[in-house]
Write a protein that holds these residues in place. Structure first.
Motif, PDB file in Angstrom:
ATOM      1  N   GLN A  88      20.115  49.769  25.621  1.00 48.08           N
ATOM      2  CA  GLN A  88      20.293  49.622  24.175  1.00 48.08           C
ATOM      3  C   GLN A  88      21.004  48.317  23.812  1.00 48.08           C
ATOM      4  N   GLN A  89      21.296  47.486  24.820  1.00 50.37           N
ATOM      5  CA  GLN A  89      21.958  46.190  24.628  1.00 50.37           C
ATOM      6  C   GLN A  89      23.293  46.328  23.887  1.00 50.37           C
ATOM      7  N   VAL A  90      24.025  47.365  24.256  1.00 50.80           N
ATOM      8  CA  VAL A  90      25.357  47.578  23.680  1.00 50.80           C
ATOM      9  C   VAL A  90      26.298  46.507  24.223  1.00 50.80           C
ATOM     10  N   PRO A  91      27.057  45.814  23.366  1.00 46.50           N
ATOM     11  CA  PRO A  91      27.969  44.756  23.823  1.00 46.50           C
ATOM     12  C   PRO A  91      28.969  45.274  24.854  1.00 46.50           C
ATOM     13  N   SER A  92      29.420  44.375  25.719  1.00 43.42           N
ATOM     14  CA  SER A  92      30.251  44.780  26.850  1.00 43.42           C
ATOM     15  C   SER A  92      31.556  45.444  26.419  1.00 43.42           C
ATOM     16  N   ALA A  93      32.193  44.992  25.329  1.00 42.55           N
ATOM     17  CA  ALA A  93      33.457  45.602  24.909  1.00 42.55           C
ATOM     18  C   ALA A  93      33.244  47.032  24.429  1.00 42.55           C
ATOM     19  N   ALA A  94      32.100  47.287  23.799  1.00 43.86           N
ATOM     20  CA  ALA A  94      31.780  48.652  23.373  1.00 43.86           C
ATOM     21  C   ALA A  94      31.483  49.531  24.589  1.00 43.86           C
ATOM     22  N   ASP A 256      37.659  29.796  44.025  1.00 41.82           N
ATOM     23  CA  ASP A 256      38.511  30.547  44.946  1.00 41.82           C
ATOM     24  C   ASP A 256      38.794  31.961  44.454  1.00 41.82           C
ATOM     25  N   GLY A 257      38.543  32.223  43.167  1.00 45.04           N
ATOM     26  CA  GLY A 257      38.826  33.548  42.641  1.00 45.04           C
ATOM     27  C   GLY A 257      38.221  33.752  41.271  1.00 45.04           C
ATOM     28  N   VAL A 258      38.224  35.013  40.811  1.00 42.78           N
ATOM     29  CA  VAL A 258      37.673  35.377  39.504  1.00 42.78           C
ATOM     30  C   VAL A 258      38.683  36.219  38.738  1.00 42.78           C
ATOM     31  N   ASN A 259      38.681  36.045  37.429  1.00 40.10           N
ATOM     32  CA  ASN A 259      39.489  36.868  36.535  1.00 40.10           C
ATOM     33  C   ASN A 259      38.581  37.932  35.932  1.00 40.10           C
ATOM     34  N   ILE A 260      38.868  39.176  36.240  1.00 36.73           N
ATOM     35  CA  ILE A 260      38.065  40.304  35.765  1.00 36.73           C
ATOM     36  C   ILE A 260      38.752  40.914  34.552  1.00 36.73           C
ATOM     37  N   LYS A 261      37.995  41.066  33.475  1.00 34.57           N
ATOM     38  CA  LYS A 261      38.507  41.709  32.267  1.00 34.57           C
ATOM     39  C   LYS A 261      37.558  42.825  31.863  1.00 34.57           C
ATOM     40  N   LEU A 262      38.119  43.953  31.484  1.00 38.57           N
ATOM     41  CA  LEU A 262      37.288  45.107  31.151  1.00 38.57           C
ATOM     42  C   LEU A 262      36.349  44.818  30.001  1.00 38.57           C
ATOM     43  N   MET A 263      36.803  44.035  29.022  1.00 41.94           N
ATOM     44  CA  MET A 263      35.954  43.762  27.862  1.00 41.94           C
ATOM     45  C   MET A 263      34.750  42.907  28.235  1.00 41.94           C
ATOM     46  N   LYS A 264      34.923  42.013  29.184  1.00 39.05           N
ATOM     47  CA  LYS A 264      33.800  41.198  29.648  1.00 39.05           C
ATOM     48  C   LYS A 264      32.866  42.005  30.543  1.00 39.05           C
ATOM     49  N   SER A 265      33.442  42.782  31.438  1.00 34.93           N
ATOM     50  CA  SER A 265      32.634  43.453  32.455  1.00 34.93           C
ATOM     51  C   SER A 265      31.859  44.635  31.900  1.00 34.93           C
ATOM     52  N   GLY A 266      32.419  45.290  30.884  1.00 34.00           N
ATOM     53  CA  GLY A 266      31.794  46.500  30.365  1.00 34.00           C
ATOM     54  C   GLY A 266      32.475  47.769  30.833  1.00 34.00           C
ATOM     55  N   GLY A 267      33.652  47.625  31.459  1.00 32.24           N
ATOM     56  CA  GLY A 267      34.403  48.819  31.819  1.00 32.24           C
ATOM     57  C   GLY A 267      34.827  48.860  33.271  1.00 32.24           C
ATOM     58  N   LEU A 268      35.438  49.981  33.646  1.00 33.95           N
ATOM     59  CA  LEU A 268      35.972  50.155  34.995  1.00 33.95           C
ATOM     60  C   LEU A 268      34.869  50.201  36.050  1.00 33.95           C
ATOM     61  N   THR A 269      33.723  50.762  35.696  1.00 28.61           N
ATOM     62  CA  THR A 269      32.625  50.869  36.666  1.00 28.61           C
ATOM     63  C   THR A 269      32.202  49.496  37.155  1.00 28.61           C
ATOM     64  N   GLU A 270      31.945  48.576  36.219  1.00 31.29           N
ATOM     65  CA  GLU A 270      31.526  47.233  36.597  1.00 31.29           C
ATOM     66  C   GLU A 270      32.695  46.425  37.158  1.00 31.29           C
ATOM     67  N   ALA A 271      33.905  46.665  36.677  1.00 25.69           N
ATOM     68  CA  ALA A 271      35.069  45.952  37.213  1.00 25.69           C
ATOM     69  C   ALA A 271      35.231  46.248  38.705  1.00 25.69           C
ATOM     70  N   LEU A 272      35.045  47.498  39.095  1.00 26.84           N
ATOM     71  CA  LEU A 272      35.140  47.858  40.518  1.00 26.84           C
ATOM     72  C   LEU A 272      34.021  47.195  41.313  1.00 26.84           C
ATOM     73  N   ARG A 273      32.836  47.128  40.729  1.00 33.54           N
ATOM     74  CA  ARG A 273      31.721  46.441  41.386  1.00 33.54           C
ATOM     75  C   ARG A 273      32.039  44.950  41.556  1.00 33.54           C
ATOM     76  N   MET A 274      32.694  44.365  40.555  1.00 32.74           N
ATOM     77  CA  MET A 274      33.073  42.949  40.643  1.00 32.74           C
ATOM     78  C   MET A 274      34.088  42.704  41.743  1.00 32.74           C
ATOM     79  N   VAL A 275      35.035  43.623  41.893  1.00 33.63           N
ATOM     80  CA  VAL A 275      36.032  43.494  42.959  1.00 33.63           C
ATOM     81  C   VAL A 275      35.339  43.420  44.308  1.00 33.63           C
ATOM     82  N   HIS A 276      34.431  44.357  44.557  1.00 37.78           N
ATOM     83  CA  HIS A 276      33.764  44.399  45.865  1.00 37.78           C
ATOM     84  C   HIS A 276      32.873  43.172  46.072  1.00 37.78           C
TER      85      HIS A 276
END
Length: 350
Positions: A88-94, A256-276
């Motif tokens: 549905q192309q819901v924005p990442s913060a939503a 050398d590293g990335v800054n992960i933010k929940l609003m950019k990633s779309g939530g905890l699910t994608e944030a955990l995927r980004m970590v790995h």
């Protein structure tokens, strides 16, 4: 499940200036998911990064449009819900607000905090940085003193990329260093430097013992990152250039590293995927925030044991945070032992 959407406004004790402008107040979106007598809470906060801007109205309107499609789902169905939101192309913060609420519901259902469900080590959480926005040298000194008086500060994040140029950046940084000579510093330019200025500043900052530099180049100029990395004595982190896990492989050899933010990633699910994904590429990880309340920052703190650096300080600068959650101890933002996100209403909740 039922979905409820509500706006709330928070005000900063000290307005924050970065290379893109100044923020003193934001209106965020509070999402509640209710099922079987349990409520899960999530937050969507606005942010702007180049062409990837998400306003409060954008977040709220998208949630109101998709909410009727979610009522037939059970909170257990996170994967199906996530797929629908992307379709549905819901924005990442939503999406982040819904994903947070689903995780909060799940934790409350089983009666455990998320960090414990994930089997993470609470003791591995590193201190959070607190932020000094772009200011005059005198203003930066005062803001540094304010933070040092407020809490046990272990790490200061200094915003550079001043429109007045790198000389103004240098004068401000030196003022902070003189005011807090024993405190570790790192720098975030928010894309405010050219390649030549970034190379010059990285060498200058390295001589002062700065830990690393975040987002030195503007979003859209990532093609210069390999040259910068070859010529920089400091580690380079990216923020505005990296939204999800799919961005990481493209830049992995040049950072050398990335800054992960929940609003950019779309939530905890994608944030955990980004970590790995980041760790698989040998990169370090930081968790950051926008103008988030204790709700979103407590959510991010659940993943804090996985981070090399933390920058979860936005809620500490609010005078009217409607929530309480993660606590401050020895300069660290620690999730509580309460189930789910561990967040409750504060005296400022409407």
């Amino acid at each position: 499940m039922q979905i409820y959407i509500k706006l709330f406004t928070v005000n900063k004790r000290f307005p924050l200036t970065i290379s893109r402008g100044t923020t003193a107040q934001t209106t965020n979106v509070w999402v509640t998911i209710s099922h079987d007598g349990i409520e899960g809470w999530g937050e969507g906060s606005p942010f702007g990064v180049g062409d990837r801007r998400q306003s409060t109205d954008t977040i709220k309107d998208s949630l109101e449009q998709v909410a009727p499609l979610l009522t037939s789902f059970h909170p257990w169905q996170r994967q199906e819900i996530d797929t629908l939101l992307i379709q549905q192309q819901v924005p990442s913060a939503a999406r982040a607000a819904i994903d947070m609420a689903l995780h909060d519901w799940f934790g409350k259902y089983v009666g455990l905090p998320l960090w414990q469900i994930w089997g993470l080590n609470h003791n591995a959480i590193v201190p959070t940085s607190v932020t000094i926005g772009i200011n005059s040298p005198a203003g930066a000194r005062q803001r540094t003193r304010d933070w040092l008086d407020f809490m046990d500060v272990r790490l200061l994040k200094v915003k550079l990329g001043s429109p007045e140029g790198i000389k103004a950046d240098q004068e401000m940084l030196l003022a902070v260093r003189e005011e807090a000579p024993e405190t570790e510093l790192f720098v975030d330019a928010n894309g405010g430097w050219s390649l030549n200025d970034a190379i010059a500043m990285c060498h200058w900052l390295a001589d002062l013992g700065i830990k690393y530099v975040e987002q030195p180049l503007p979003r859209g100029e990532e093609g210069h990152l390999p040259t910068l990395k070859q010529n920089s004595p400091l580690p380079i982190f990216i923020d505005e250039s990296c939204f999800t896990s799919t961005d990481i492989p493209r830049f992995a050899d040049a950072i050398d590293g990335v800054n992960i933010k929940l609003m950019k990633s779309g939530g905890l699910t994608e944030a955990l995927r980004m970590v790995h994904t980041a760790k698989a590429h040998g990169l370090q990880v930081m968790f950051g925030c926008y103008s988030d309340s204790s709700l979103a920052n407590s959510a991010a703190s659940q993943l804090a044991p996985l981070a090399d650096y933390l920058d979860l300080d936005s809620h500490l600068n609010l005078i009217d945070d409607p929530f309480t959650g993660a606590v401050v101890a020895e300069g660290r933002i620690l999730p509580q032992n309460l189930p789910g996100l561990g967040v409750q209403k504060s005296a400022f909740a409407a």
